[in-house]
Each structure stands twice: as C-alpha cells, then as structure tokens.
Motif scaffolding. Structure first.
Motif, PDB file in Angstrom:
ATOM      1  N   GLN A 260       0.835  -1.194   0.000  1.00 52.76           N
ATOM      2  CA  GLN A 260       0.000   0.000   0.000  1.00 52.76           C
ATOM      3  C   GLN A 260       0.874   1.249   0.000  1.00 52.76           C
ATOM      4  N   GLY A 261       0.469   2.225  -0.791  1.00 52.01           N
ATOM      5  CA  GLY A 261       1.188   3.494  -0.836  1.00 52.01           C
ATOM      6  C   GLY A 261       2.221   3.588  -1.931  1.00 52.01           C
ATOM      7  N   LEU A 262       2.594   2.470  -2.528  1.00 46.85           N
ATOM      8  CA  LEU A 262       3.548   2.516  -3.635  1.00 46.85           C
ATOM      9  C   LEU A 262       2.838   2.994  -4.903  1.00 46.85           C
ATOM     10  N   THR A 263       3.487   3.825  -5.671  1.00 45.12           N
ATOM     11  CA  THR A 263       2.923   4.289  -6.928  1.00 45.12           C
ATOM     12  C   THR A 263       3.209   3.276  -8.040  1.00 45.12           C
ATOM     13  N   ASP A 264       2.513   3.432  -9.151  1.00 42.68           N
ATOM     14  CA  ASP A 264       2.784   2.592 -10.313  1.00 42.68           C
ATOM     15  C   ASP A 264       4.243   2.708 -10.731  1.00 42.68           C
ATOM     16  N   ALA A 265       4.769   3.931 -10.706  1.00 50.03           N
ATOM     17  CA  ALA A 265       6.157   4.144 -11.120  1.00 50.03           C
ATOM     18  C   ALA A 265       7.131   3.439 -10.179  1.00 50.03           C
ATOM     19  N   GLN A 266       6.856   3.454  -8.877  1.00 49.07           N
ATOM     20  CA  GLN A 266       7.728   2.766  -7.932  1.00 49.07           C
ATOM     21  C   GLN A 266       7.701   1.251  -8.152  1.00 49.07           C
TER      22      GLN A 266
ATOM     23  N   GLY B 222       9.358  -4.898 -18.261  1.00 47.79           N
ATOM     24  CA  GLY B 222       8.831  -4.060 -19.333  1.00 47.79           C
ATOM     25  C   GLY B 222       7.426  -3.552 -19.129  1.00 47.79           C
ATOM     26  N   GLY B 223       6.759  -3.911 -18.044  1.00 45.70           N
ATOM     27  CA  GLY B 223       5.400  -3.424 -17.842  1.00 45.70           C
ATOM     28  C   GLY B 223       4.577  -4.336 -16.957  1.00 45.70           C
ATOM     29  N   GLU B 224       3.312  -3.975 -16.757  1.00 43.39           N
ATOM     30  CA  GLU B 224       2.410  -4.722 -15.874  1.00 43.39           C
ATOM     31  C   GLU B 224       1.621  -5.757 -16.661  1.00 43.39           C
ATOM     32  N   LEU B 225       1.345  -6.900 -16.018  1.00 42.48           N
ATOM     33  CA  LEU B 225       0.547  -7.971 -16.598  1.00 42.48           C
ATOM     34  C   LEU B 225      -0.762  -8.124 -15.822  1.00 42.48           C
ATOM     35  N   PRO B 226      -1.860  -8.453 -16.523  1.00 44.54           N
ATOM     36  CA  PRO B 226      -3.116  -8.691 -15.810  1.00 44.54           C
ATOM     37  C   PRO B 226      -3.150 -10.036 -15.099  1.00 44.54           C
TER      38      PRO B 226
ATOM     39  N   MET C 128      10.892  -1.011  -9.251  1.00 42.57           N
ATOM     40  CA  MET C 128      11.321  -2.185  -8.484  1.00 42.57           C
ATOM     41  C   MET C 128      11.442  -3.403  -9.384  1.00 42.57           C
ATOM     42  N   ALA C 129      10.485  -3.560 -10.288  1.00 40.63           N
ATOM     43  CA  ALA C 129      10.531  -4.704 -11.198  1.00 40.63           C
ATOM     44  C   ALA C 129      11.739  -4.628 -12.127  1.00 40.63           C
ATOM     45  N   ARG C 130      12.055  -3.441 -12.590  1.00 42.88           N
ATOM     46  CA  ARG C 130      13.253  -3.298 -13.423  1.00 42.88           C
ATOM     47  C   ARG C 130      14.518  -3.568 -12.615  1.00 42.88           C
ATOM     48  N   TRP C 131      14.488  -3.174 -11.333  1.00 39.98           N
ATOM     49  CA  TRP C 131      15.673  -3.338 -10.490  1.00 39.98           C
ATOM     50  C   TRP C 131      15.924  -4.813 -10.163  1.00 39.98           C
ATOM     51  N   THR C 132      14.878  -5.566  -9.833  1.00 36.65           N
ATOM     52  CA  THR C 132      15.083  -6.993  -9.560  1.00 36.65           C
ATOM     53  C   THR C 132      15.521  -7.721 -10.822  1.00 36.65           C
ATOM     54  N   ASN C 133      15.041  -7.231 -11.988  1.00 40.73           N
ATOM     55  CA  ASN C 133      15.385  -7.806 -13.293  1.00 40.73           C
ATOM     56  C   ASN C 133      14.987  -9.264 -13.396  1.00 40.73           C
ATOM     57  N   LEU C 134      13.961  -9.671 -12.646  1.00 40.01           N
ATOM     58  CA  LEU C 134      13.386 -11.003 -12.794  1.00 40.01           C
ATOM     59  C   LEU C 134      12.252 -10.938 -13.803  1.00 40.01           C
ATOM     60  N   SER C 135      11.793 -12.108 -14.247  1.00 44.47           N
ATOM     61  CA  SER C 135      10.706 -12.095 -15.219  1.00 44.47           C
ATOM     62  C   SER C 135       9.460 -11.444 -14.634  1.00 44.47           C
ATOM     63  N   GLU C 136       9.215 -11.621 -13.320  1.00 41.19           N
ATOM     64  CA  GLU C 136       8.113 -10.917 -12.662  1.00 41.19           C
ATOM     65  C   GLU C 136       8.467 -10.569 -11.222  1.00 41.19           C
ATOM     66  N   THR C 137       7.932  -9.438 -10.796  1.00 42.03           N
ATOM     67  CA  THR C 137       7.941  -8.994  -9.401  1.00 42.03           C
ATOM     68  C   THR C 137       6.502  -8.657  -9.043  1.00 42.03           C
ATOM     69  N   THR C 138       6.041  -9.107  -7.868  1.00 37.06           N
ATOM     70  CA  THR C 138       4.652  -8.866  -7.501  1.00 37.06           C
ATOM     71  C   THR C 138       4.558  -8.027  -6.236  1.00 37.06           C
ATOM     72  N   PHE C 139       3.378  -7.405  -6.072  1.00 35.90           N
ATOM     73  CA  PHE C 139       3.116  -6.498  -4.965  1.00 35.90           C
ATOM     74  C   PHE C 139       1.785  -6.903  -4.341  1.00 35.90           C
ATOM     75  N   LEU C 140       1.820  -7.249  -3.045  1.00 35.20           N
ATOM     76  CA  LEU C 140       0.637  -7.723  -2.345  1.00 35.20           C
ATOM     77  C   LEU C 140      -0.093  -6.560  -1.698  1.00 35.20           C
ATOM     78  N   LEU C 141      -1.405  -6.529  -1.905  1.00 37.40           N
ATOM     79  CA  LEU C 141      -2.244  -5.428  -1.445  1.00 37.40           C
ATOM     80  C   LEU C 141      -3.538  -5.974  -0.856  1.00 37.40           C
ATOM     81  N   PRO C 142      -4.240  -5.199  -0.029  1.00 37.09           N
ATOM     82  CA  PRO C 142      -5.583  -5.617   0.398  1.00 37.09           C
ATOM     83  C   PRO C 142      -6.508  -5.699  -0.808  1.00 37.09           C
ATOM     84  N   PRO C 143      -7.460  -6.623  -0.795  1.00 38.67           N
ATOM     85  CA  PRO C 143      -8.348  -6.761  -1.958  1.00 38.67           C
ATOM     86  C   PRO C 143      -9.380  -5.638  -2.032  1.00 38.67           C
ATOM     87  N   ASP C 144      -9.771  -5.302  -3.273  1.00 37.77           N
ATOM     88  CA  ASP C 144     -10.939  -4.446  -3.494  1.00 37.77           C
ATOM     89  C   ASP C 144     -12.200  -5.293  -3.563  1.00 37.77           C
TER      90      ASP C 144
END
Length: 278
Positions: free
Chosen positions: A29-35, A69-73, A39-55
């Motif tokens: 919570q509180g992290l922006t899309d840009a952050q 390179g970007g976000e996946l659904p 982070m995903a570019r910095w880890t340089n793994l195929s994916e990095t995930t961010f856990l949040l409370p559900p809507d």
C-alpha cells in the motif's frame, strides 16, 4: 522510505535455483505505479509482484504483477509464488480449502495440491488459429520450415499468448530464436516427449517485448496450452510439462482437468526472506 517485507521464491521446482524466481513485496500500500515498475526493473526477474488488500470482498488478497517491461493482468508463476508468500506471512483465506487471488483478470482460485499449489486456469479470452501474416512472422522468428509448425493457435488468457505446436521435444529444445524478428509477439512453443518419458510435453516461452527474451517456467502459458491441447484431444486430462531446460532449469508444471476446471500446479521453494526499503 518504508521498510516492507520482501520474499524471493523459486516456483515450479522442488529444488531451489532450478525453477522460475519471483520477487514479492508485501504490504505494498502506498507505492505508486512508477515505484512498482522501478522495483521490477531493479530486480530484473521475469516478474515482481506487490501484495495489497483486496478491493473485491470475495478475494483474500490483491496482487499486481510487473515484468521489467510493464504490468501484466495475470501470470501463473507469480500467482503460485505470491500465494505461497501471502500464506507464509500469516495470511488466512476466507475459505479454508481455497485462496482467492484478485488480479487484473479478476478472481483466480488457488488450492493446495499435496505438496504443491495449483491455480484454476482462467478462461481463454482469444482462441483459434493465428492469422497467416503472424504465422509467417513466427516461422521467421523460430527459424522453422513451414512443415515443422504443425499448428499455431491463440491461447490468450490475459497476457496475449499464442502457442506453436511442433513435432517433438527435440525440435523445441533445439530452437535458437531470432528475437528481433519476434517483435511484438508473446510466443509459446510446445511438443510431445516420447512415450514413457518423465514428462509428456516440453514447453518454451518467448516474450522479448517485456524484457524477458525467454521465461524459465511459465504458468499462464501452460494454462493456455492446457485449455487448447486438452480441449482439442491433443493431450490427456492429466500430464506434466517440462520447461526451462534450455536455460539450465528443470521446471515441472502439473496439469489436471477436474470437471470444468483445469488446475495448473507446481512446487514453490522459499529462497530469500528479508525487507526492502521503498
């Protein structure tokens, strides 16, 4: 700056460092899309995930999934790895038997399958043969003769996958793709192993446009392929696919159709636990 719990796991393997690594940032919570993208570019793994409370009131947690390179659904190994990390951090699902993940494609159910976790494969958003112009691009990108490409189908469950069926696993493992020719494609390849082999199929996944020329082990692609091959009678209702050998990995994806559901399962190994300052 805030210190947040951080996990790194290896997915689709029982042996650490032989599957597909995933970075997980807890309490995002509180992290922006840009952050998140940084982070995903910095880890340089195929994916990095961010856990949040559900809507969604019927979900247990929400996850956002980023490649360099970007976000996946939706993505498969991030689903299993994120669920494992959420449970290990003390997450308690509403339903004792099933965890409900909220992501870009909606709700995804995850269950324990013996020593593995398994997710219910999302329905395909696009199916059917791929257009002739794209088939020509795929042939060029994979450096194949037309006769070697037995079928080319859309198996899109969110990320935009297409999948190529080749004659045998040896052909899949020998591929040396032209990534420049693969521009814009999210391309999987699959072919059978000989009867009696440990695994029934060999799979590879190429997504150079997302900064991942070859993904080690790919749950979303395997989920799409399973819908296609089982539905077309080209695969049994339960099988194991191997992926990652070309990268020195030994991923194993366990597929099982039960009623209307196709479950995609794999082991998850914790490797790194700590905190990250963002």
């Amino acid at each position: 700056m805030t210190d947040r719990r951080f996990s790194q796991l290896d997915v689709f393997t029982t042996v650490p460092l032989r599957g597909n690594p995933l970075a997980v940032v807890h309490d995002a919570q509180g992290l922006t899309d840009a952050q998140m993208a940084d982070m995903a570019r910095w880890t340089n793994l195929s994916e990095t995930t961010f856990l949040l409370p559900p809507d969604d009131p019927e979900a247990d947690y929400r996850v956002r999934i980023f490649t360099p390179g970007g976000e996946l659904p939706f993505a498969g190994h991030p689903t299993l790895g994120s669920c494992h990390a959420w449970l290990a951090a003390g997450g308690v699902p509403r339903d004792h038997g099933v965890v409900v993940q909220q992501c870009g494609v909606g709700r995804v159910r995850v269950r324990r399958d013996g020593e593995r976790l398994a997710f219910a494969a999302p329905a395909l958003r696009r199916t059917g043969p791929v257009e002739p112009t794209l088939r020509a691009q795929v042939l060029a990108a994979l450096r194949l003769a037309d006769a070697q490409l037995l079928r080319l189908e859309w198996v899109d469950n969110g990320p935009g996958w297409m999948a190529a069926l080749l004659p045998d696993a040896t052909t899949v493992l020998a591929l040396q793709p032209d990534f420049a020719a693969m521009r814009g494609l999210k391309l999987g390849v699959v072919a059978p192993h000989p009867a009696g082999a440990e695994c029934q199929f060999e799979v590879r996944a190429f997504v150079p446009g997302l900064g991942v020329p070859e993904d080690p082990v790919t749950g979303s692609l395997n989920a799409g392929i399973a819908h296609w091959l089982i539905g077309a009678g080209l695969a049994p209702e339960a099988y194991v696919a191997a992926q990652g050998a070309a990268l020195g990995r030994a991923g194993r994806v366990h597929v099982q159709r039960e009623g209307a559901d196709i479950w995609i399962g794999g082991a998850v190994c914790p490797v790194v636990s700590g905190s990250v300052r963002l």
